[in-house]
Design an enzyme around this catalytic site. Structure first.
Site, mmCIF file in Angstrom:
data_model
loop_
_atom_site.group_PDB
_atom_site.id
_atom_site.type_symbol
_atom_site.label_atom_id
_atom_site.label_comp_id
_atom_site.label_asym_id
_atom_site.label_seq_id
_atom_site.Cartn_x
_atom_site.Cartn_y
_atom_site.Cartn_z
ATOM 1 N N THR A 9 0.808 -1.222 0.000
ATOM 2 C CA THR A 9 0.000 0.000 0.000
ATOM 3 C C THR A 9 0.843 1.275 0.000
ATOM 4 O O THR A 9 0.303 2.373 -0.083
ATOM 5 C CB THR A 9 -0.939 0.031 1.229
ATOM 6 N N SER A 38 -2.917 -2.266 7.655
ATOM 7 C CA SER A 38 -3.311 -2.341 6.241
ATOM 8 C C SER A 38 -4.380 -3.394 5.994
ATOM 9 O O SER A 38 -4.848 -3.539 4.857
ATOM 10 C CB SER A 38 -2.084 -2.660 5.373
ATOM 11 N N CYS A 126 18.094 4.802 -3.760
ATOM 12 C CA CYS A 126 17.680 5.433 -5.011
ATOM 13 C C CYS A 126 18.743 6.369 -5.575
ATOM 14 O O CYS A 126 19.033 6.355 -6.781
ATOM 15 C CB CYS A 126 16.362 6.182 -4.807
ATOM 16 N N GLN A 153 16.821 15.737 -3.567
ATOM 17 C CA GLN A 153 15.930 14.593 -3.460
ATOM 18 C C GLN A 153 14.495 14.991 -3.114
ATOM 19 O O GLN A 153 14.248 15.729 -2.164
ATOM 20 C CB GLN A 153 16.484 13.582 -2.451
ATOM 21 N N HIS A 239 14.558 12.566 -8.298
ATOM 22 C CA HIS A 239 15.758 13.128 -7.682
ATOM 23 C C HIS A 239 16.658 13.689 -8.768
ATOM 24 O O HIS A 239 16.791 13.104 -9.854
ATOM 25 C CB HIS A 239 16.539 12.049 -6.926
ATOM 26 N N ASN A 312 12.706 8.451 -8.551
ATOM 27 C CA ASN A 312 13.187 7.689 -7.403
ATOM 28 C C ASN A 312 12.274 6.547 -7.004
ATOM 29 O O ASN A 312 12.700 5.604 -6.326
ATOM 30 C CB ASN A 312 13.389 8.619 -6.201
#
Length: 335
Positions: A9, A38, A126, A153, A239, A312
């Site tokens: 999620t 969740s 990332c 970022q 980014h 990213n």
């Protein structure tokens, strides 16, 4: 094959499902997993609504590939469990990246390291991925000696709560209303925070150390010299990185453009005399790493400077993880 997605999620988990839909993996079943909070939520895969289940040991029975994007704590708890059931875990957290027994993989660079996995493969940070996607092909030609990466970022790297905070804080700022930050230590709206992760006793941030240590591991260059400064900026996605690198041989910018244009997963957007360069608006929703402003570095011997942009959530996270899965199970054969 059966694929489990832990953290389904979240922002990255959702992108993992999208990437799985487009992947070459022979996926027959997807099992979305999450925390207890969740329970009952739903995600969409191939047009079908799937219920998210709280993660339990039994859910990993029969799973071939488990994509994790739930943070270091859940990863440390559940990755060994999933691996013990026969799944290969590709984990997006920092939990396993520097474990010497766990490969840290960008498939275009070091897919060969997958041969020695023991059930867990780490997905790099990332910012590290997009830096190395442009440095690696240049390293093969010129021999990389040193690089510096200053990162810009986006807030999506922090998660959904940070995206909502930027929306709310920006609206409040423009309306002249007060806003109290909860995700970041300082206001992010119309601001820059040189603060990603905790600082050590030298004042070096966790994110800056990731760039140093992960680059060395992925490239197999334990003594590579790396500098980094990481900055959170008020953009929603993608980014940007200002990279300067020095090499054993003097790089020619024209040849460097050709090398980068020919490397899978990289797209050159560059005109030294015009306003042709990538921005976050160009990179959002794209799997390629975009590079421009390729030019001689004015302060380094045998130096080259570049501007690099990537989504990213995709190549920086979800797409790279799914590409690892494709490399592991190419043609249905497990590596």
């Amino acid at each position: 094959m059966k694929v489990a997605v832990l953290g389904a999620t979240g922002l990255v988990g959702g992108r993992m499902l999208e990437c799985l839909e487009r992947s070459s993996l022979p996926v027959d079943q997807v099992l979305p997993l999450g925390s207890e909070r969740s329970r009952g939520r739903a995600v969409i895969f191939r047009g079908e609504e799937l219920e998210v289940l709280p993660v339990e040991e039994r859910h990993f029975e029969g799973v071939s590939l488990a994509l994790f994007s739930a943070g270091s704590g859940p990863s440390k708890a559940w990755a060994p469990v999933a691996a013990s059931k026969g799944a290969v875990v590709v984990d997006n957290s920092s939990a396993w990246r520097m474990d010497p027994q766990v490969p840290l993989v960008v498939p275009e660079i070091n897919a060969a390291d997958l041969a020695w996995h023991r059930g867990i493969v780490a997905n790099p940070n990332c910012a590290t991925i997009q830096a190395l996607m442009v440095l690696y092909p240049l390293h093969r030609r010129y021999g990389l000696c040193y690089f510096s990466a200053v990162t810009y970022q986006s807030v999506s790297g922090t998660g959904r709560g940070a995206v909502e905070e930027l929306k709310g804080a920006s609206a409040a700022y423009l309306a002249g209303q007060p806003w109290e930050s909860s995700v970041y230590p300082r206001d992010i709206a119309f601001n820059l925070l040189p603060h990603i992760g905790s600082f050590d006793d030298q004042g070096i941030s966790e994110e800056e150390w990731k760039m140093v240590r992960e680059s060395r591991k992925i490239l197999g260059m334990p003594h590579l010299k790396v500098s980094s400064a990481t900055v959170r900026v008020p953009t929603f996605n993608c980014h940007g990185e200002a990279i300067s690198a020095s090499f054993e041989e003097k790089p020619d910018p024209r040849e460097a453009r050709e090398i980068l244009a020919g490397f899978k997963g990289v797209e050159v957007m560059d005109d030294p005399k015009g306003a042709v360069y990538p921005t976050p608006h160009d990179g959002a929703g794209r799997g390629e790493v975009l590079v421009g402003r390729i030019r001689p570095d004015t302060g380094l011997e045998n130096g080259l400077a570049m501007w690099v942009v990537a989504d990213n959530l995709l190549k920086g996270a979800a797409l790279n993880a799914v590409q690892i899965g494709e490399a592991l199970f190419s043609g249905g054969a497990r590596v």
